[in-house]
Motif scaffolding. Structure first.
Motif, PDB file in Angstrom:
ATOM      1  N   MET A 156     -40.762 -21.993  10.351  1.00 44.14           N
ATOM      2  CA  MET A 156     -39.938 -23.070   9.893  1.00 44.14           C
ATOM      3  C   MET A 156     -39.652 -23.517   8.605  1.00 44.14           C
ATOM      4  O   MET A 156     -38.835 -23.976   8.083  1.00 44.14           O
ATOM      5  CB  MET A 156     -40.078 -24.115  10.950  1.00 44.14           C
ATOM      6  N   GLU A 157     -41.124 -23.094   7.987  1.00 43.45           N
ATOM      7  CA  GLU A 157     -41.122 -23.831   6.515  1.00 43.45           C
ATOM      8  C   GLU A 157     -41.055 -22.618   5.363  1.00 43.45           C
ATOM      9  O   GLU A 157     -41.219 -22.760   4.353  1.00 43.45           O
ATOM     10  CB  GLU A 157     -42.749 -24.386   6.384  1.00 43.45           C
ATOM     11  N   GLY A 158     -40.504 -21.556   6.086  1.00 47.36           N
ATOM     12  CA  GLY A 158     -40.078 -20.505   5.282  1.00 47.36           C
ATOM     13  C   GLY A 158     -41.388 -19.562   4.459  1.00 47.36           C
ATOM     14  O   GLY A 158     -40.871 -18.977   3.330  1.00 47.36           O
ATOM     15  N   GLU A 219     -31.094 -11.363   7.808  1.00 47.80           N
ATOM     16  CA  GLU A 219     -30.178 -12.158   8.560  1.00 47.80           C
ATOM     17  C   GLU A 219     -30.594 -12.617  10.006  1.00 47.80           C
ATOM     18  O   GLU A 219     -30.064 -12.732  10.634  1.00 47.80           O
ATOM     19  CB  GLU A 219     -28.791 -11.140   8.863  1.00 47.80           C
ATOM     20  N   VAL A 220     -31.911 -13.109   9.905  1.00 42.72           N
ATOM     21  CA  VAL A 220     -32.496 -13.595  11.246  1.00 42.72           C
ATOM     22  C   VAL A 220     -31.987 -14.957  11.179  1.00 42.72           C
ATOM     23  O   VAL A 220     -32.027 -15.926  10.117  1.00 42.72           O
ATOM     24  CB  VAL A 220     -34.006 -13.780  11.099  1.00 42.72           C
ATOM     25  N   THR A 225     -34.569 -17.432  16.223  1.00 41.65           N
ATOM     26  CA  THR A 225     -36.044 -17.111  16.041  1.00 41.65           C
ATOM     27  C   THR A 225     -36.792 -17.869  16.966  1.00 41.65           C
ATOM     28  O   THR A 225     -37.988 -17.491  17.512  1.00 41.65           O
ATOM     29  CB  THR A 225     -36.171 -17.093  14.763  1.00 41.65           C
ATOM     30  N   ILE A 226     -36.666 -19.204  16.886  1.00 45.53           N
ATOM     31  CA  ILE A 226     -37.592 -20.251  17.675  1.00 45.53           C
ATOM     32  C   ILE A 226     -37.594 -20.004  19.175  1.00 45.53           C
ATOM     33  O   ILE A 226     -38.498 -19.884  19.663  1.00 45.53           O
ATOM     34  CB  ILE A 226     -37.008 -21.766  17.448  1.00 45.53           C
ATOM     35  N   ASP A 227     -36.215 -19.552  19.706  1.00 44.52           N
ATOM     36  CA  ASP A 227     -36.295 -19.359  21.093  1.00 44.52           C
ATOM     37  C   ASP A 227     -37.031 -18.111  21.472  1.00 44.52           C
ATOM     38  O   ASP A 227     -37.799 -18.119  22.435  1.00 44.52           O
ATOM     39  CB  ASP A 227     -34.518 -19.025  21.637  1.00 44.52           C
ATOM     40  N   PHE A 228     -37.068 -17.026  20.487  1.00 40.13           N
ATOM     41  CA  PHE A 228     -37.589 -15.899  20.611  1.00 40.13           C
ATOM     42  C   PHE A 228     -39.320 -16.160  20.834  1.00 40.13           C
ATOM     43  O   PHE A 228     -40.026 -15.659  21.429  1.00 40.13           O
ATOM     44  CB  PHE A 228     -37.213 -14.778  19.564  1.00 40.13           C
ATOM     45  N   PHE A 233     -44.513 -16.448  23.010  1.00 41.78           N
ATOM     46  CA  PHE A 233     -45.704 -17.250  23.222  1.00 41.78           C
ATOM     47  C   PHE A 233     -46.228 -17.867  24.762  1.00 41.78           C
ATOM     48  O   PHE A 233     -47.208 -17.844  25.363  1.00 41.78           O
ATOM     49  CB  PHE A 233     -45.884 -18.412  22.417  1.00 41.78           C
ATOM     50  N   ASP A 234     -44.867 -17.672  25.479  1.00 39.55           N
ATOM     51  CA  ASP A 234     -45.160 -18.221  26.914  1.00 39.55           C
ATOM     52  C   ASP A 234     -45.482 -17.142  27.885  1.00 39.55           C
ATOM     53  O   ASP A 234     -46.011 -17.305  28.925  1.00 39.55           O
ATOM     54  CB  ASP A 234     -43.817 -18.660  27.596  1.00 39.55           C
ATOM     55  N   GLU A 235     -45.210 -15.904  27.259  1.00 43.77           N
ATOM     56  CA  GLU A 235     -45.647 -14.566  28.090  1.00 43.77           C
ATOM     57  C   GLU A 235     -47.220 -14.790  28.336  1.00 43.77           C
ATOM     58  O   GLU A 235     -48.037 -14.900  27.307  1.00 43.77           O
ATOM     59  CB  GLU A 235     -45.339 -13.386  27.607  1.00 43.77           C
ATOM     60  N   VAL A 236     -47.642 -14.376  29.485  1.00 42.67           N
ATOM     61  CA  VAL A 236     -49.099 -14.170  29.773  1.00 42.67           C
ATOM     62  C   VAL A 236     -49.377 -12.693  29.209  1.00 42.67           C
ATOM     63  O   VAL A 236     -48.877 -11.636  29.938  1.00 42.67           O
ATOM     64  CB  VAL A 236     -49.242 -14.616  31.200  1.00 42.67           C
TER      65      VAL A 236
END
Length: 236
Positions: A156-158, A219-220, A225-228, A233-236
């Protein structure tokens, strides 16, 4: 000593090299172990493949280039292990002996004065990182969550707008995290965000650089990106 050797198979890695070079390997190994880095972790911090440092320590690979010294200087933050090669220095037969006893890995360097006579240059040991790094599951999960939050903040901070090296990212993690986090946990979470085709937000590239660097795919979209990131990170 004999008891330790009897507990497991000793791997031997012979080579003809100078005492200056074997001293360099010793200093790199000693610095690595003193900081608690596994060989794989140091490879990551140097921006190289997982087997880079293991192959150096086993004489399967030689590297005396200035780029390696520069990267080691950045990682260890000193250069006392760098010694100039003496002109005309004689090459001698060396053998690195590596074996495991219980949860400990031993490294012993032998130098041969003649065909039948050798001296031990050094012996060091470390806890098997495959055990020690994952011994306490609650701590590992805590470090993993801190790493994920730090990576999300970096995105988020580049931080990844321009190519950035692994050791630079890890240094930023040191500033951002509550605890000291081993590089292997950071590496594992970072690699969840990397691929070649643009499905993940980051790509890893070398180009002309000595070390791998991480950068956003062109072109991200930040929201995507945040959703991805949250999904991975939620995947076990």
């Amino acid at each position: 000593m004999s008891v330790l050797f009897e507990e497991g198979t000793v791997e031997k890695f012979p080579v003809e090299c100078s005492l200056t070079y074997s001293s360099f390997i010793y200093c790199m190994l000693l610095n690595r172990i003193a900081r608690g880095y596994s060989a794989q972790e140091l490879s990551f911090l140097l921006g190289q493949d997982d087997d880079f440092v293991p192959n150096l320590e086993r004489f399967k690979r030689f590297d005396t280039g200035v780029e390696l010294y520069q990267q080691l200087h950045k990682v260890f933050r000193h250069a006392s292990f760098i010694q100039p090669q003496h002109h005309g220095e004689r090459e001698l037969r060396h053998e690195m002996h590596i074996w495991k006893a219980g949860e400990t890995i031993f490294y012993q360097m032998e130098c041969y004065k003649s065909e039948f006579e050798s001296i031990t240059l050094f012996q060091v040991n470390e806890e098997d990182p495959e055990i020690g790094k994952y011994r306490y599951k609650n701590s590992v999960e805590h470090y993993r969550k801190q790493t994920q939050q730090a990576l999300l903040t970096m995105l988020m901070e580049g931080f990844f707008d321009k190519p950035i090296e692994a050791q630079q990212l890890y240094r930023h993690l040191d500033y951002m995290a509550e605890n000291q986090i081993d590089p292997i946990y950071f590496k594992s979470e970072l690699e969840k965000l990397v691929d070649r085709k643009g499905k993940a937000p980051l790509k890893r590239t070398k180009r002309r650089s000595y070390s791998y660097r991480y950068v956003l795919h062109p072109e991200v979209d930040l929201a995507d990106t945040i959703d991805f990131v949250h999904q991975k990170f939620d995947e076990v």
